[in-house]
Design a protein around this motif. Structure first.
Motif, PDB file in Angstrom:
ATOM      1  N   GLY A  44     -28.878   5.357  18.459  1.00 23.10           N
ATOM      2  CA  GLY A  44     -30.130   5.734  17.816  1.00 23.10           C
ATOM      3  C   GLY A  44     -30.648   4.775  16.766  1.00 23.10           C
ATOM      4  N   TYR A  45     -30.035   3.617  16.656  1.00 23.08           N
ATOM      5  CA  TYR A  45     -30.522   2.641  15.674  1.00 23.08           C
ATOM      6  C   TYR A  45     -31.748   1.939  16.234  1.00 23.08           C
ATOM      7  CZ  TYR A  45     -26.198   3.519  13.265  1.00 23.08           C
ATOM      8  OH  TYR A  45     -25.174   4.143  12.612  1.00 23.08           O
ATOM      9  N   ARG A  46     -32.812   1.864  15.435  1.00 21.15           N
ATOM     10  CA  ARG A  46     -34.059   1.265  15.903  1.00 21.15           C
ATOM     11  C   ARG A  46     -34.507   0.088  15.037  1.00 21.15           C
ATOM     12  NH1 ARG A  46     -32.200   3.498  19.481  1.00 21.15           N
ATOM     13  NH2 ARG A  46     -33.101   5.160  20.741  1.00 21.15           N
ATOM     14  N   GLN A  47     -33.693  -0.264  14.083  1.00 25.15           N
ATOM     15  CA  GLN A  47     -33.958  -1.444  13.267  1.00 25.15           C
ATOM     16  C   GLN A  47     -32.605  -2.086  12.991  1.00 25.15           C
ATOM     17  OE1 GLN A  47     -35.881  -0.670   9.513  1.00 25.15           O
ATOM     18  NE2 GLN A  47     -36.719  -2.734   9.448  1.00 25.15           N
ATOM     19  N   ILE A  48     -32.332  -3.205  13.680  1.00 23.06           N
ATOM     20  CA  ILE A  48     -31.017  -3.827  13.542  1.00 23.06           C
ATOM     21  C   ILE A  48     -31.135  -5.331  13.348  1.00 23.06           C
ATOM     22  CG2 ILE A  48     -29.890  -2.049  14.945  1.00 23.06           C
ATOM     23  CD1 ILE A  48     -29.677  -4.156  17.179  1.00 23.06           C
ATOM     24  N   GLU A  49     -30.098  -5.873  12.768  1.00 20.07           N
ATOM     25  CA  GLU A  49     -29.925  -7.318  12.663  1.00 20.07           C
ATOM     26  C   GLU A  49     -28.682  -7.665  13.472  1.00 20.07           C
ATOM     27  OE1 GLU A  49     -29.779  -8.684   8.638  1.00 20.07           O
ATOM     28  OE2 GLU A  49     -31.532  -7.507   8.081  1.00 20.07           O
ATOM     29  N   LEU A  50     -28.824  -8.583  14.392  1.00 23.72           N
ATOM     30  CA  LEU A  50     -27.715  -8.992  15.242  1.00 23.72           C
ATOM     31  C   LEU A  50     -27.365 -10.434  14.901  1.00 23.72           C
ATOM     32  CD1 LEU A  50     -27.158  -8.133  18.880  1.00 23.72           C
ATOM     33  CD2 LEU A  50     -26.930 -10.500  18.195  1.00 23.72           C
ATOM     34  N   GLU A  51     -26.098 -10.671  14.612  1.00 24.24           N
ATOM     35  CA  GLU A  51     -25.639 -12.000  14.248  1.00 24.24           C
ATOM     36  C   GLU A  51     -24.652 -12.500  15.294  1.00 24.24           C
ATOM     37  OE1 GLU A  51     -25.863 -11.503   9.424  1.00 24.24           O
ATOM     38  OE2 GLU A  51     -23.945 -11.167  10.431  1.00 24.24           O
ATOM     39  N   SER A  52     -24.779 -13.767  15.653  1.00 24.20           N
ATOM     40  CA  SER A  52     -23.874 -14.385  16.619  1.00 24.20           C
ATOM     41  C   SER A  52     -23.523 -15.786  16.133  1.00 24.20           C
ATOM     42  CB  SER A  52     -24.549 -14.475  17.993  1.00 24.20           C
ATOM     43  OG  SER A  52     -23.776 -15.280  18.869  1.00 24.20           O
ATOM     44  N   ASP A  53     -22.276 -16.174  16.363  1.00 22.77           N
ATOM     45  CA  ASP A  53     -21.875 -17.533  15.986  1.00 22.77           C
ATOM     46  C   ASP A  53     -22.048 -18.520  17.130  1.00 22.77           C
ATOM     47  OD1 ASP A  53     -19.773 -16.905  17.651  1.00 22.77           O
ATOM     48  OD2 ASP A  53     -18.221 -17.107  16.119  1.00 22.77           O
ATOM     49  N   ASN A  54     -22.694 -18.091  18.217  1.00 20.15           N
ATOM     50  CA  ASN A  54     -22.912 -18.969  19.364  1.00 20.15           C
ATOM     51  C   ASN A  54     -24.377 -19.402  19.388  1.00 20.15           C
ATOM     52  OD1 ASN A  54     -23.610 -19.665  22.224  1.00 20.15           O
ATOM     53  ND2 ASN A  54     -21.398 -19.395  22.441  1.00 20.15           N
ATOM     54  N   LEU A  55     -24.612 -20.635  18.965  1.00 21.16           N
ATOM     55  CA  LEU A  55     -25.982 -21.147  18.866  1.00 21.16           C
ATOM     56  C   LEU A  55     -26.689 -21.180  20.218  1.00 21.16           C
ATOM     57  CD1 LEU A  55     -28.217 -22.272  17.084  1.00 21.16           C
ATOM     58  CD2 LEU A  55     -27.186 -24.540  17.351  1.00 21.16           C
ATOM     59  N   GLU A  56     -25.967 -21.521  21.274  1.00 22.78           N
ATOM     60  CA  GLU A  56     -26.574 -21.576  22.610  1.00 22.78           C
ATOM     61  C   GLU A  56     -27.080 -20.199  23.040  1.00 22.78           C
ATOM     62  OE1 GLU A  56     -25.682 -23.233  27.119  1.00 22.78           O
ATOM     63  OE2 GLU A  56     -24.035 -23.137  25.686  1.00 22.78           O
ATOM     64  N   ALA A  57     -26.317 -19.165  22.762  1.00 23.14           N
ATOM     65  CA  ALA A  57     -26.735 -17.806  23.118  1.00 23.14           C
ATOM     66  C   ALA A  57     -27.972 -17.399  22.319  1.00 23.14           C
ATOM     67  CB  ALA A  57     -25.596 -16.824  22.883  1.00 23.14           C
ATOM     68  N   VAL A  58     -27.930 -17.607  21.021  1.00 23.63           N
ATOM     69  CA  VAL A  58     -29.059 -17.229  20.166  1.00 23.63           C
ATOM     70  C   VAL A  58     -30.311 -18.013  20.559  1.00 23.63           C
ATOM     71  CG1 VAL A  58     -29.948 -17.241  17.795  1.00 23.63           C
ATOM     72  CG2 VAL A  58     -27.590 -16.513  18.254  1.00 23.63           C
ATOM     73  N   SER A  59     -30.178 -19.307  20.746  1.00 19.83           N
ATOM     74  CA  SER A  59     -31.324 -20.134  21.130  1.00 19.83           C
ATOM     75  C   SER A  59     -31.894 -19.710  22.473  1.00 19.83           C
ATOM     76  CB  SER A  59     -30.923 -21.607  21.189  1.00 19.83           C
ATOM     77  OG  SER A  59     -30.522 -22.057  19.926  1.00 19.83           O
ATOM     78  N   GLY A  60     -31.021 -19.417  23.419  1.00 15.17           N
ATOM     79  CA  GLY A  60     -31.478 -18.990  24.742  1.00 15.17           C
ATOM     80  C   GLY A  60     -32.229 -17.673  24.715  1.00 15.17           C
TER      81      GLY A  60
END
Length: 112
Positions: free
Chosen positions: A49-65
């Motif tokens: 039920g969360y509708r406002q989230i911040e997602l963090e990843s240490d994989n630059l390729e995934a985030v950029s893609g």
């Protein structure tokens, strides 16, 4: 390809623990493992039920893609389903973090 375990951690904006999960993927590429973790995190957040989230990843390729609509990885099915999740009625901020800031998630992933 390497043997991969993935984890995701949910915390409040005050850094309180909400939820964590981990699972083994077997052998796969690091990028695919990170995309599975992002997919799992988004899916769990939506179901909880969360509708406002911040997602963090240490994989630059995934985030950029995910953030770049013209990325060459766009044919990867995981990118496609993640982008479909992001089209839902919610606010999701995705950002890259340094691996040193991902220690809790790494520890959760190792519990598989």
């Amino acid at each position: 390809m390497i043997m991969v375990q993935l984890g995701c951690v949910f915390g409040s904006s005050q850094r309180d623990w909400i939820f964590g999960s981990s699972r083994s993927l077997g052998k796969c590429l690091i990028l695919n493992a990170e995309l599975w973790a992002i997919y799992d995190a988004l899916r769990h957040a939506w179901r909880l039920g969360y509708r406002q989230i911040e997602l963090e990843s240490d994989n630059l390729e995934a985030v950029s893609g995910i953030l770049n609509p013209r990325a060459k990885q766009q044919r990867n099915a995981l990118f496609i389903v993640i982008k479909a999740l992001l089209q839902r009625d919610w606010e999701v901020c995705i950002r890259h973090i340094r691996p040193i800031h991902n220690a809790v998630v790494d520890r959760v992933a190792s519990l598989v």
